[in-house]
Design a protein around this motif. Structure first.
Motif, PDB file in Angstrom:
ATOM      1  N   LEU A   1      11.551  29.746  26.347  1.00 28.86           N
ATOM      2  CA  LEU A   1      12.546  30.693  26.845  1.00 28.86           C
ATOM      3  C   LEU A   1      13.971  30.151  26.736  1.00 28.86           C
ATOM      4  N   LEU A   2      14.133  28.841  26.670  1.00 27.13           N
ATOM      5  CA  LEU A   2      15.449  28.295  26.370  1.00 27.13           C
ATOM      6  C   LEU A   2      15.839  28.595  24.923  1.00 27.13           C
ATOM      7  N   LEU A   3      14.855  28.542  24.017  1.00 27.05           N
ATOM      8  CA  LEU A   3      15.121  28.945  22.631  1.00 27.05           C
ATOM      9  C   LEU A   3      15.555  30.409  22.574  1.00 27.05           C
ATOM     10  N   VAL A   4      14.868  31.247  23.351  1.00 25.78           N
ATOM     11  CA  VAL A   4      15.234  32.668  23.407  1.00 25.78           C
ATOM     12  C   VAL A   4      16.645  32.835  23.963  1.00 25.78           C
ATOM     13  N   ALA A   5      16.979  32.080  25.004  1.00 28.36           N
ATOM     14  CA  ALA A   5      18.286  32.219  25.643  1.00 28.36           C
ATOM     15  C   ALA A   5      19.414  31.771  24.716  1.00 28.36           C
ATOM     16  N   LEU A   6      19.200  30.691  23.972  1.00 28.61           N
ATOM     17  CA  LEU A   6      20.232  30.231  23.045  1.00 28.61           C
ATOM     18  C   LEU A   6      20.501  31.268  21.956  1.00 28.61           C
ATOM     19  N   LEU A   7      19.438  31.894  21.486  1.00 24.77           N
ATOM     20  CA  LEU A   7      19.617  32.980  20.513  1.00 24.77           C
ATOM     21  C   LEU A   7      20.266  34.196  21.168  1.00 24.77           C
ATOM     22  N   ALA A   8      19.924  34.428  22.440  1.00 18.82           N
ATOM     23  CA  ALA A   8      20.452  35.607  23.139  1.00 18.82           C
ATOM     24  C   ALA A   8      21.965  35.542  23.293  1.00 18.82           C
ATOM     25  N   SER A   9      22.525  34.347  23.460  1.00 19.40           N
ATOM     26  CA  SER A   9      23.976  34.246  23.604  1.00 19.40           C
ATOM     27  C   SER A   9      24.679  34.721  22.331  1.00 19.40           C
ATOM     28  N   GLN A  10      24.111  34.381  21.171  1.00 16.74           N
ATOM     29  CA  GLN A  10      24.686  34.865  19.918  1.00 16.74           C
ATOM     30  C   GLN A  10      24.447  36.366  19.750  1.00 16.74           C
ATOM     31  N   THR A  11      23.315  36.842  20.245  1.00 20.18           N
ATOM     32  CA  THR A  11      23.052  38.283  20.190  1.00 20.18           C
ATOM     33  C   THR A  11      24.078  39.052  20.998  1.00 20.18           C
ATOM     34  N   VAL A  12      24.378  38.571  22.197  1.00 21.40           N
ATOM     35  CA  VAL A  12      25.347  39.254  23.059  1.00 21.40           C
ATOM     36  C   VAL A  12      26.725  39.272  22.410  1.00 21.40           C
TER      37      VAL A  12
ATOM     38  N   PHE B   1       1.673  32.428  28.163  1.00 19.93           N
ATOM     39  CA  PHE B   1       1.871  32.407  29.609  1.00 19.93           C
ATOM     40  C   PHE B   1       1.791  33.821  30.172  1.00 19.93           C
ATOM     41  N   ASN B   2       1.601  33.891  31.492  1.00 18.30           N
ATOM     42  CA  ASN B   2       1.520  35.180  32.164  1.00 18.30           C
ATOM     43  C   ASN B   2       2.895  35.851  32.219  1.00 18.30           C
ATOM     44  N   ALA B   3       2.856  37.173  32.253  1.00 19.03           N
ATOM     45  CA  ALA B   3       4.101  37.939  32.333  1.00 19.03           C
ATOM     46  C   ALA B   3       4.854  37.635  33.620  1.00 19.03           C
ATOM     47  N   THR B   4       4.126  37.295  34.699  1.00 15.25           N
ATOM     48  CA  THR B   4       4.788  36.983  35.970  1.00 15.25           C
ATOM     49  C   THR B   4       5.635  35.717  35.870  1.00 15.25           C
TER      50      THR B   4
ATOM     51  N   ILE C   1      11.823  34.257  34.509  1.00 14.98           N
ATOM     52  CA  ILE C   1      12.519  33.126  33.877  1.00 14.98           C
ATOM     53  C   ILE C   1      13.369  33.614  32.710  1.00 14.98           C
ATOM     54  N   ASN C   2      12.815  34.527  31.919  1.00 11.20           N
ATOM     55  CA  ASN C   2      13.577  35.054  30.786  1.00 11.20           C
ATOM     56  C   ASN C   2      14.808  35.825  31.264  1.00 11.20           C
ATOM     57  N   PHE C   3      14.670  36.571  32.368  1.00  7.62           N
ATOM     58  CA  PHE C   3      15.820  37.310  32.897  1.00  7.62           C
ATOM     59  C   PHE C   3      16.928  36.358  33.326  1.00  7.62           C
TER      60      PHE C   3
ATOM     61  N   GLY D   1      15.852  38.117  43.696  1.00  8.06           N
ATOM     62  CA  GLY D   1      15.167  39.397  43.840  1.00  8.06           C
ATOM     63  C   GLY D   1      14.169  39.646  42.722  1.00  8.06           C
ATOM     64  N   VAL D   2      14.550  39.347  41.482  1.00  7.86           N
ATOM     65  CA  VAL D   2      13.632  39.535  40.346  1.00  7.86           C
ATOM     66  C   VAL D   2      12.429  38.607  40.470  1.00  7.86           C
ATOM     67  N   PHE D   3      12.647  37.366  40.894  1.00  5.22           N
ATOM     68  CA  PHE D   3      11.533  36.430  41.077  1.00  5.22           C
ATOM     69  C   PHE D   3      10.553  36.953  42.131  1.00  5.22           C
ATOM     70  N   LEU D   4      11.070  37.482  43.235  1.00  8.14           N
ATOM     71  CA  LEU D   4      10.197  37.991  44.296  1.00  8.14           C
ATOM     72  C   LEU D   4       9.412  39.211  43.839  1.00  8.14           C
ATOM     73  N   ILE D   5      10.032  40.062  43.029  1.00  6.20           N
ATOM     74  CA  ILE D   5       9.333  41.255  42.549  1.00  6.20           C
ATOM     75  C   ILE D   5       8.245  40.891  41.543  1.00  6.20           C
TER      76      ILE D   5
END
Length: 374
Positions: A202-213, A263-266, A271-273, A312-316
């Motif tokens: 998910l860190l790989l996803v986040a690094l790519l996401a910054s360029q996407t944004v 991994f599980n969606a939970t 974490i991805n959010f 809040g997202v973690f609790l949900i």
């Protein structure tokens, strides 16, 4: 009365940046214009995320119905395609929202999708409402309110000249260099060292996401400028940003799908959010300089709102029970060498055998005696 309050807030918020070119400073700093454009971006983002949550629950319902009936595949259902269409519209709304409001605000509003999805699941899919869902929803709504109130109230007119200037700024070049180094290290750990941890992926996803944004806001902003009559689509930087947007999105999907398989969606969803939101905010700060001139109180309250949304997202999402579906059973018939009377579910690799032959039972008993003697 409410509009007057908002206009006073915008009038008091310093939004002019000395780094902005003179040609885009005509309209960008009028409070009424900023308020109108800012609110349009917020409304579009909220509506887009709400449509995405509806889409996800429609797809979930289609999978449940298909698993229970055992009929045609889910992709032959018109309801499933309606869900896909809604997701496309929602993502298009998010894309458009980046052209109206700061990236550091649009990305955290993704928590609206998580909140709405939880509510829809409870009301329509009859999932269990937990105390953590109520607490998480309250924290996420509070955090969203703080985000909208204290986010940077800037409206930049995204032009090709502005993007080119930001792309060669020293702070972005340093930021990009650090991202490339970190991405290579994480990719080495994942590919060569075979470290398949949810944080690594998910860190790989986040690094790519910054360029996407960065690229999404650039493309959306230049299209909006072109629609208003200031043509930007003839500049090469527009097409460079399209290539960056498509490439970063494609690799994001790849790594995100791999994390969902392992991994599980939970685990993945919260974490991805958090990682995606943090990377989007950082990209907005470094590239678009969205926090320039913002008061320290606004920065603190904005970050506090982000923290509340994260919790809040973690609790949900945490420990959400899986939906149980009664899959049809298939009679396995005779297995060579053994008498099989049990049945197994489709797509299951765990076959439980029923009554064994007498020889097999004796062999099993001898094996247990041998193990006990050892």
């Amino acid at each position: 009365m409410a509009n007057a309050t908002w206009e006073r807030l915008f009038a008091q918020t310093p939004v002019k940046s000395t780094t902005q070119p003179p040609e885009i400073s005509d309209r960008a700093y009028k409070p009424a214009f900023v308020l109108q454009t800012y609110l349009i971006g917020i409304v579009i983002a909220i509506c887009g995320n709400f449509l995405i949550s509806i889409s996800l629950n429609i797809q979930k319902y289609t999978h449940m119905r298909q698993a229970q009936s055992g009929s045609k595949p889910y992709y032959t259902s018109s309801l499933w395609w309606c869900g896909i269409a809604l997701m496309g519209i929602g993502e298009l709304g998010n894309f458009a929202a980046y052209g109206f409001a700061p990236a550091s605000l649009i990305a955290p509003l993704g928590c609206v999708s998580v909140i709405a999805s939880a509510v829809i699941s409870v009301v329509f899919l009859k999932e269990t409402l937990r105390a953590s869902d109520i607490l998480g929803g309250a924290l996420a709504v509070t955090g969203t309110y703080l985000l909208v109130t204290f986010a940077p109230h800037t409206v930049q007119h995204i032009t090709a000249h502005l993007i080119q200037m930001y792309a060669v700024s020293w702070q972005f070049l340093v930021y990009l260099g650090l991202e490339i180094v970190l991405f290579c290290v994480l990719l080495y750990l994942y590919k060569r060292r075979n470290i398949k941890h949810v944080v690594v992926l998910l860190l790989l996803v986040a690094l790519l996401a910054s360029q996407t944004v960065i690229s999404v806001k650039a493309v959306s902003g230049m299209i909006a400028e072109s629609v208003e009559g200031n043509m930007q689509l003839t500049f090469p930087i527009f097409y460079v940003m399209i290539v960056v947007m498509v490439a970063s999105c494609g690799f994001q999907i790849k790594f995100l799908n791999q994390s969902m398989k392992l991994f599980n969606a939970t685990e993945v969803v919260p974490i991805n959010f958090v990682f995606f939101t943090a990377s989007a905010i950082l990209a907005g700060i470094v590239f678009y300089q969205e926090f320039y001139g913002l008061a320290m109180l606004n920065i603190f309250m904005f970050l506090f709102g982000c923290l509340l949304s994260f919790v809040g997202v973690f609790l949900i999402a945490r420990n959400r029970p899986k939906i149980k579906t009664d899959r049809p059973f298939i009679d396995m018939g005779q297995v060579p060498g053994r008498r099989c009377t049990d049945k197994v579910q489709p797509e299951s690799t765990n076959i439980t055998y029923g009554s064994l032959t007498g020889d097999a039972i004796q062999l099993q008993a001898k094996g247990e005696q041998t193990e006990s003697s050892v």
